[in-house]
Design a protein around this motif. Structure first.
Motif, PDB file in Angstrom:
ATOM      1  N   UNK A 283       0.838  -1.197   0.000  1.00  0.00           N
ATOM      2  CA  UNK A 283       0.000   0.000   0.000  1.00  0.00           C
ATOM      3  C   UNK A 283       0.878   1.254   0.000  1.00  0.00           C
TER       4      UNK A 283
ATOM      5  N   UNK B  71       0.145   5.306   1.299  1.00  0.00           N
ATOM      6  CA  UNK B  71      -0.755   6.268   1.924  1.00  0.00           C
ATOM      7  C   UNK B  71      -0.087   7.640   1.909  1.00  0.00           C
TER       8      UNK B  71
ATOM      9  N   UNK C 218       3.659   7.221   3.102  1.00  0.00           N
ATOM     10  CA  UNK C 218       4.012   5.956   3.752  1.00  0.00           C
ATOM     11  C   UNK C 218       3.762   4.790   2.804  1.00  0.00           C
TER      12      UNK C 218
ATOM     13  N   UNK D 108       1.130  -5.583   3.952  1.00  0.00           N
ATOM     14  CA  UNK D 108       0.091  -6.275   4.699  1.00  0.00           C
ATOM     15  C   UNK D 108       0.566  -7.663   5.067  1.00  0.00           C
TER      16      UNK D 108
ATOM     17  N   UNK E 114      -2.205  -7.216   9.669  1.00  0.00           N
ATOM     18  CA  UNK E 114      -1.331  -6.240  10.292  1.00  0.00           C
ATOM     19  C   UNK E 114      -0.637  -5.477   9.177  1.00  0.00           C
ATOM     20  N   UNK E 115      -0.697  -4.145   9.253  1.00  0.00           N
ATOM     21  CA  UNK E 115       0.037  -3.320   8.304  1.00  0.00           C
ATOM     22  C   UNK E 115       1.384  -2.951   8.909  1.00  0.00           C
TER      23      UNK E 115
ATOM     24  N   UNK F 287       4.399  -0.558   8.473  1.00  0.00           N
ATOM     25  CA  UNK F 287       4.660   0.711   7.806  1.00  0.00           C
ATOM     26  C   UNK F 287       6.157   0.996   7.728  1.00  0.00           C
ATOM     27  N   UNK F 288       6.543   1.680   6.666  1.00  0.00           N
ATOM     28  CA  UNK F 288       7.867   2.270   6.613  1.00  0.00           C
ATOM     29  C   UNK F 288       7.875   3.531   7.466  1.00  0.00           C
ATOM     30  N   UNK F 289       9.055   4.161   7.554  1.00  0.00           N
ATOM     31  CA  UNK F 289       9.192   5.357   8.399  1.00  0.00           C
ATOM     32  C   UNK F 289       8.586   6.591   7.753  1.00  0.00           C
TER      33      UNK F 289
END
Lengths: 116, 116
Positions: free
Chosen positions: B35, B37, B91, B95, B103-104, B106-108
């Motif tokens: 994903x 965002x 971001x 998944x 649970x996602x 995420x990168x920083x």
């Protein structure tokens, strides 16, 4: 309009105080999530729930509690045990039409919690 | 364990320039979803795209395009002819399935600033 609402936008907590962040969705989504975001960081999962009256701990659940009494609502309580609560809190929801891993999570506008 | 790396912490370009945001991921799953965002200054995360691991076709949506390369475990995002309104934190997320739930990871995040 369908969406996710979070309140309040800003919340101030005194030492030793419990505070509750509200998250409501009218998307008819089964799953709901709480994330914490610290400055310059990605999001970290606090708690998640796939059905009413059931929820699981995420990666950083210590010092937090949740409830899921209604499908639409997933409030998060930041307890006095959370020693560093200052952060931006984001609530999300997703449908569960098939495999959970394929679903898209949609986010609310967030609540910024500050410690006095 | 799953991991997402966005090596570019901040990018600053002048309006109308093209810009690419990098995302590298790690997973042992054969089926997974990626994903992107967008987080504007208001704070809410806005969903941009979802891509599954079996579909390596590049996607274009207006000025936005995504390049998914399984061979290099990358899912890069390009904005063509950038505009000031593109300024935000972006971001990339992966998944993962945990006990039947999603649970996602995420990168920083990459903070993108488009200067007029």
């Amino acid at each position: 309009d369908g969406g996710i609402t979070q309140s309040p936008k800003y919340l101030f907590r005194k030492e030793g105080q419990n505070v509750t962040l509200s998250c409501e969705q009218n998307l008819n989504h089964d799953a709901m999530y709480w994330y914490r975001q610290d400055p310059g960081q990605g999001l970290r999962l606090i708690y998640y729930s796939q059905i009413v009256n059931d929820f699981q701990k995420g990666d950083i659940a210590e010092g937090y509690s949740v409830s899921r009494e209604k499908k639409e609502s997933f409030p998060l309580t930041v307890t006095s045990a959370q020693k560093n609560p200052t952060a931006f809190y984001l609530c999300a929801s997703s449908p569960l039409d098939g495999l959970a891993v394929q679903e898209t999570q949609y986010f609310g506008p967030g609540t910024r919690l500050l410690v006095l | 364990a799953q991991k997402v790396t966005q090596a570019q912490t901040e990018i600053s370009v002048v309006e109308k320039e093209d810009v690419t945001l990098d995302c590298v991921y790690e997973t042992r799953d054969t089926t997974y979803y990626l994903f992107w965002y967008k987080q504007p200054p208001s704070g809410e995360l806005v969903f941009l795209i979802r891509r599954n691991s079996f579909d390596e076709q590049n996607e274009i949506s207006g000025r936005y395009s995504w390049n998914f390369q399984k061979s290099t475990s990358s899912f890069n995002f390009t904005i063509t002819a950038s505009q000031v309104v593109d300024s935000a934190v972006y971001f990339c997320a992966l998944s993962a399935e945990i006990q039947g739930a999603q649970k996602l990871v995420f990168g920083q995040g990459t903070r993108l600033t488009i200067n007029p």
